[in-house]
Motif scaffolding. Structure first.
Motif, PDB file in Angstrom:
ATOM      1  N   ARG A  64       0.987  -1.067  -0.003  1.00 14.19           N
ATOM      2  CA  ARG A  64       0.043   0.009   0.030  1.00 14.19           C
ATOM      3  C   ARG A  64       0.731   1.253  -0.037  1.00 14.19           C
ATOM      4  O   ARG A  64       0.472   2.170  -0.780  1.00 14.19           O
ATOM      5  N   ARG A 138      -4.101   0.891  -6.668  1.00 14.54           N
ATOM      6  CA  ARG A 138      -4.305   1.627  -5.165  1.00 14.54           C
ATOM      7  C   ARG A 138      -3.068   2.715  -5.072  1.00 14.54           C
ATOM      8  O   ARG A 138      -3.362   3.676  -4.306  1.00 14.54           O
ATOM      9  N   TRP A 146      -8.676   6.942   0.406  1.00  7.99           N
ATOM     10  CA  TRP A 146      -8.477   5.718   1.342  1.00  7.99           C
ATOM     11  C   TRP A 146      -9.382   5.976   2.569  1.00  7.99           C
ATOM     12  O   TRP A 146      -9.768   5.015   2.988  1.00  7.99           O
ATOM     13  N   GLU A 150     -11.542   2.876   3.360  1.00  9.00           N
ATOM     14  CA  GLU A 150     -11.663   2.024   4.569  1.00  9.00           C
ATOM     15  C   GLU A 150     -12.830   1.975   5.323  1.00  9.00           C
ATOM     16  O   GLU A 150     -13.211   0.993   5.908  1.00  9.00           O
TER      17      GLU A 150
END
Length: 208
Positions: A64, A138, A146, A150
């Protein structure tokens, strides 16, 4: 089996992050690991799982922030299992070693290798290319993207995410679209299936 080997990028400049990543991944995936997450050498970590969804999730978590080169090896592991990944051997570990070396030179810092025939290696290259696309997708996601992704992965609805972030529902929708959330979510089951099929074929063709 899947062996995931991750080697820290620029560890001499940034310090050793291996312990923190092991703790993070062990907390999330301990029940799916065949052996405990292990620091094998210097700033390198290793994880072993039978689960294709877990292998993919670990890859996506580890890649990530661009701090790790991540290689996945598919193959067998010599039995009986030792008490630590660094003591284990088998074709999956050899494939993971080759993969992490290739990952250091690859876009997205990810590579996949499968032990066995040339046909199996070719199939692994196809799966590698598809996983890498998701990794690169990503990488382009912003912090705002993000935040909302999430919340969605935690089970919130868009209206709930909007309330948590104190933005409009339209803003959440726009952030999800920019983050390509749906594209990633649609790709995951297919990638998990392809990884599982690769692992099953590797098991089937492994020498006795």
């Amino acid at each position: 089996m899947f062996v995931i080997t991750a080697d820290q990028v620029a560890s001499r400049r940034e310090g050793d992050r291996a312990g923190a990543l092991i703790e993070e991944l062990a907390e999330r995936y301990a029940d799916e690991l065949v052996l405990p997450a292990d620091q094998t050498a210097g700033d390198e970590i290793q994880l072993v799982t039978r689960s294709a969804p877990t292998a993919l999730a670990i890859v996506l978590d580890a890649t990530r922030f661009g701090r790790w080169s991540v290689g996945v090896g598919v193959g067998d592991i010599r039995m009986p299992l030792p008490d630590a990944a660094r003591k284990a051997t088998g074709s999956a570990f050899i494939a993971a070693r080759e993969a992490v070396g290739a990952a250091k030179r690859a876009d997205g810092r990810f590579a996949l290798r499968a032990a066995g025939s040339a046909e199996l290696a070719s199939r692994a290259a196809d799966v590698e290319a598809l996983v890498r696309l998701v990794v690169l997708l990503r990488e382009r996601r912003t912090d705002h993207g993000w935040e909302v992704v999430e919340l969605m992965r935690a089970g919130h609805q868009q209206k709930e995410a909007a309330a948590v972030l104190d933005v409009s529902a339209a803003a959440v929708s726009a952030r999800l679209k920019a983050a390509m959330w749906r594209a990633e979510e649609d790709a995951r089951p297919a990638l998990e299936r392809l990884l599982a099929e690769l692992e099953a074929e590797s098991e089937r063709t492994a020498p006795e």
